[in-house]
Motif scaffolding. Structure first.
Motif, PDB file in Angstrom:
ATOM      1  N   ARG A  14      12.553   1.225   2.209  1.00 51.61           N
ATOM      2  CA  ARG A  14      12.436  -0.220   2.341  1.00 51.61           C
ATOM      3  C   ARG A  14      11.086  -0.565   2.963  1.00 51.61           C
ATOM      4  NH1 ARG A  14      15.603   0.332  -0.783  1.00 51.61           N
ATOM      5  NH2 ARG A  14      17.806  -0.348  -0.901  1.00 51.61           N
ATOM      6  N   ARG A  15      10.474  -1.633   2.425  1.00 53.69           N
ATOM      7  CA  ARG A  15       9.126  -2.000   2.860  1.00 53.69           C
ATOM      8  C   ARG A  15       9.067  -2.315   4.354  1.00 53.69           C
ATOM      9  NH1 ARG A  15       5.559  -4.274  -0.815  1.00 53.69           N
ATOM     10  NH2 ARG A  15       7.372  -5.021  -1.994  1.00 53.69           N
ATOM     11  N   GLY A  16      10.079  -3.020   4.860  1.00 53.91           N
ATOM     12  CA  GLY A  16      10.054  -3.421   6.271  1.00 53.91           C
ATOM     13  C   GLY A  16      10.032  -2.236   7.213  1.00 53.91           C
ATOM     14  N   SER A  17      10.866  -1.236   6.944  1.00 56.06           N
ATOM     15  CA  SER A  17      10.909  -0.063   7.829  1.00 56.06           C
ATOM     16  C   SER A  17       9.607   0.724   7.760  1.00 56.06           C
ATOM     17  CB  SER A  17      12.092   0.832   7.448  1.00 56.06           C
ATOM     18  OG  SER A  17      11.923   1.363   6.139  1.00 56.06           O
ATOM     19  N   ALA A 272      -1.576  -1.739 -12.453  1.00 51.26           N
ATOM     20  CA  ALA A 272      -2.749  -2.596 -12.258  1.00 51.26           C
ATOM     21  C   ALA A 272      -2.382  -3.838 -11.455  1.00 51.26           C
ATOM     22  CB  ALA A 272      -3.333  -2.996 -13.611  1.00 51.26           C
ATOM     23  N   ARG A 273      -1.186  -4.391 -11.699  1.00 47.69           N
ATOM     24  CA  ARG A 273      -0.749  -5.573 -10.960  1.00 47.69           C
ATOM     25  C   ARG A 273      -0.517  -5.248  -9.489  1.00 47.69           C
ATOM     26  NH1 ARG A 273       3.009  -7.051 -14.255  1.00 47.69           N
ATOM     27  NH2 ARG A 273       4.799  -6.142 -13.162  1.00 47.69           N
ATOM     28  N   ILE A 274       0.100  -4.101  -9.214  1.00 44.14           N
ATOM     29  CA  ILE A 274       0.340  -3.700  -7.820  1.00 44.14           C
ATOM     30  C   ILE A 274      -0.980  -3.523  -7.080  1.00 44.14           C
ATOM     31  CG2 ILE A 274       1.163  -1.815  -6.357  1.00 44.14           C
ATOM     32  CD1 ILE A 274       3.402  -1.368  -8.421  1.00 44.14           C
ATOM     33  N   ILE A 344       0.512  -1.569  -1.255  1.00 41.75           N
ATOM     34  CA  ILE A 344      -0.067  -0.752  -2.328  1.00 41.75           C
ATOM     35  C   ILE A 344       0.609   0.617  -2.422  1.00 41.75           C
ATOM     36  CG2 ILE A 344      -2.163   0.340  -3.202  1.00 41.75           C
ATOM     37  CD1 ILE A 344      -3.774  -1.889  -1.940  1.00 41.75           C
ATOM     38  N   THR A 345       0.522   1.405  -1.347  1.00 41.32           N
ATOM     39  CA  THR A 345       1.002   2.790  -1.428  1.00 41.32           C
ATOM     40  C   THR A 345       2.501   2.862  -1.722  1.00 41.32           C
ATOM     41  OG1 THR A 345      -0.698   3.390   0.190  1.00 41.32           O
ATOM     42  CG2 THR A 345       1.013   5.022  -0.273  1.00 41.32           C
ATOM     43  N   MET A 346       3.313   2.140  -0.960  1.00 45.97           N
ATOM     44  CA  MET A 346       4.757   2.208  -1.147  1.00 45.97           C
ATOM     45  C   MET A 346       5.197   1.662  -2.510  1.00 45.97           C
ATOM     46  SD  MET A 346       7.483  -0.225  -0.628  1.00 45.97           S
ATOM     47  CE  MET A 346       9.253  -0.049  -0.691  1.00 45.97           C
ATOM     48  N   PRO A 347       4.691   0.502  -2.985  1.00 50.03           N
ATOM     49  CA  PRO A 347       5.078   0.056  -4.334  1.00 50.03           C
ATOM     50  C   PRO A 347       4.680   1.038  -5.434  1.00 50.03           C
ATOM     51  CG  PRO A 347       4.152  -1.769  -3.087  1.00 50.03           C
ATOM     52  CD  PRO A 347       3.921  -0.535  -2.278  1.00 50.03           C
ATOM     53  N   HIS A 351       7.298   2.871  -7.911  1.00 52.62           N
ATOM     54  CA  HIS A 351       7.213   2.746  -9.365  1.00 52.62           C
ATOM     55  C   HIS A 351       7.146   4.118 -10.041  1.00 52.62           C
ATOM     56  CE1 HIS A 351       6.308   1.339 -13.339  1.00 52.62           C
ATOM     57  NE2 HIS A 351       5.127   1.933 -13.332  1.00 52.62           N
ATOM     58  N   TYR A 352       6.289   4.993  -9.527  1.00 64.93           N
ATOM     59  CA  TYR A 352       6.167   6.322 -10.136  1.00 64.93           C
ATOM     60  C   TYR A 352       7.472   7.106  -9.991  1.00 64.93           C
ATOM     61  CZ  TYR A 352       1.158   6.085 -11.143  1.00 64.93           C
ATOM     62  OH  TYR A 352      -0.054   5.755 -11.673  1.00 64.93           O
TER      63      TYR A 352
END
Length: 391
Positions: A14-17, A272-274, A344-347, A351-352
């Motif tokens: 999760r992004r928040g953690s 590219a969007r991320i 950037i890094t986490m999204p 995705h990958y």
């Protein structure tokens, strides 16, 4: 293929953690003058690794901050000695024989390329040696020197062809790394030929050629042609992102390990969007405090802050100005790290991971444990050169 032989990869983070962890790591690193960096990177890697769950079983990262710190100190000593000797020799030759000091600086930078490649390979080998899935360790055979030589060789071929052989370099280097990677007793194999990457690279070549031709025409005969280079340049930049994503997909699907194989479906547009929106958001957020500081400074009496700092550094206003400057300066570095991980890094990892599926998992029953590899350097050379190598 039966359903039980397919293991989709999930991403549970999760992004928040993550951003909260990155903030704590950044503040502790700042408070310890950078020493906590090695333990902080270990904690971040454990977060990312555990978030990736092939078939519902998370990856495990077993690295240790202490071994990273010790490896870093060892690498700094070796690197300082090596660079000092090499740079002195280059400067002596440039000044004594060639009378061109600038050549020493150029050769010094070029001479770092094999060191960079060597460090990247060793860092990847260390991370794999400290990664487990379902209790089975990954590993990587020695080969850093051979990898560094191949980086230089393929790099020269790529430069000589003005980038036309970039796919060949991409494939050959990935094959060298993959064919020396193990999962337990299984050895990975990179199948296919480098030509499978050519269709993905063609837009880069076409757009790059038209952009270069437009610039040449603008410089020689038709200045207005410079505007034509803009859309082709943007097309080439997107083509590079697209090529990067598609090359990962194509090479992943050609990888095997015994009966195991991969299905990869990453989307270049989404990547590219991320990256694009992530960097835009980071730039805007970090620019706001700078704009605010500039506004406050503009409202201050002319030269008042500089005069106080120079003549009466113990003045409360001078101390306040200095404290605010230090908080803003170091706070920007911490905020950048937090935002980069969160936007950037986490999204990208998510995705990958979610676009990957492991197939042929029935072959896992025959996999046996791999001995734990020693890592005296522990990726320290990559840390000393500050080239990242993953997280």
């Amino acid at each position: 293929m039966s359903v039980d032989e397919v293991a989709p990869v999930a991403f549970a983070g999760r992004r928040g953690s993550l951003m909260a962890l990155a903030l704590r790591v950044g503040l502790l690193t700042l408070a310890t003058l950078g020493v906590y960096r090695f333990w902080g990177r270990t904690r971040l890697r454990r977060w990312y690794w555990s978030a990736v769950q092939p078939g519902g079983d998370p990856l495990e990262y077993t690295g240790d901050g202490a071994e990273k710190f010790a490896g870093f100190l060892m690498a700094v000593c070796v690197l300082a000695l090596w660079l000092g000797v090499v740079n002195l020799l280059l400067m002596f030759v440039s000044l004594s024989w060639l009378a061109a000091p600038w050549l020493a600086y150029v050769l010094s930078v070029v001479g770092l390329i094999p060191v960079w490649a060597y460090a990247r390979y060793r860092a990847r080998a260390y991370m794999l040696a400290r990664t487990r899935w379902r209790g089975i360790r990954f590993g990587m055979a020695p080969g850093a020197a051979g990898y560094a030589g191949r980086v230089c060789l393929h790099g020269m071929f790529t430069l000589a062809t003005l980038g036309a052989l970039w796919p060949r370099m991409t494939f050959k280097l990935e094959k060298y790394r993959t064919d020396r990677t193990y999962f337990g007793t299984l050895r990975l194999h990179q199948g296919g030929q480098w030509t499978i990457l050519l269709p993905a690279y063609t837009p880069v070549l076409v757009c790059g050629a038209f952009a270069l031709a437009s610039l040449l025409l603008a410089a020689t005969s038709t200045p207005r042609m410079v505007w034509l280079a803009v859309p082709f340049g943007i097309g080439a930049l997107y083509g590079i992102v697209r090529y990067r994503v598609l090359s990962i997909r194509l090479m992943a699907e050609a990888k095997t390990a015994g009966g195991l194989s991969l299905i990869a479906t990453p989307d270049p547009v989404r990547v590219a969007r991320i990256v694009g929106f992530g960097w835009l958001a980071i730039t805007i957020v970090l620019a706001l405090p700078l704009i605010g500081a500039a506004f406050v400074y503009a409202l201050a009496p002319a030269g008042r802050i500089e005069l106080l700092l120079a003549t009466d550094p113990t003045n409360p206003l001078a101390l306040l100005a200095l404290a605010l400057f230090l908080i803003l300066y170091f706070g920007l570095f911490v905020a950048y790290g937090v935002l980069r991980h969160g936007l950037i890094t986490m999204p990208l990892w998510r995705h990958y991971a979610e676009s990957l599926t492991v197939t042929g998992t029935s072959a896992l029953a025959a996999v046996r444990q791999r001995d734990r590899q020693a890592a005296p350097e522990a990726g320290g050379l990559a840390e000393a050169l500050d080239i990242g190598a993953a997280i």
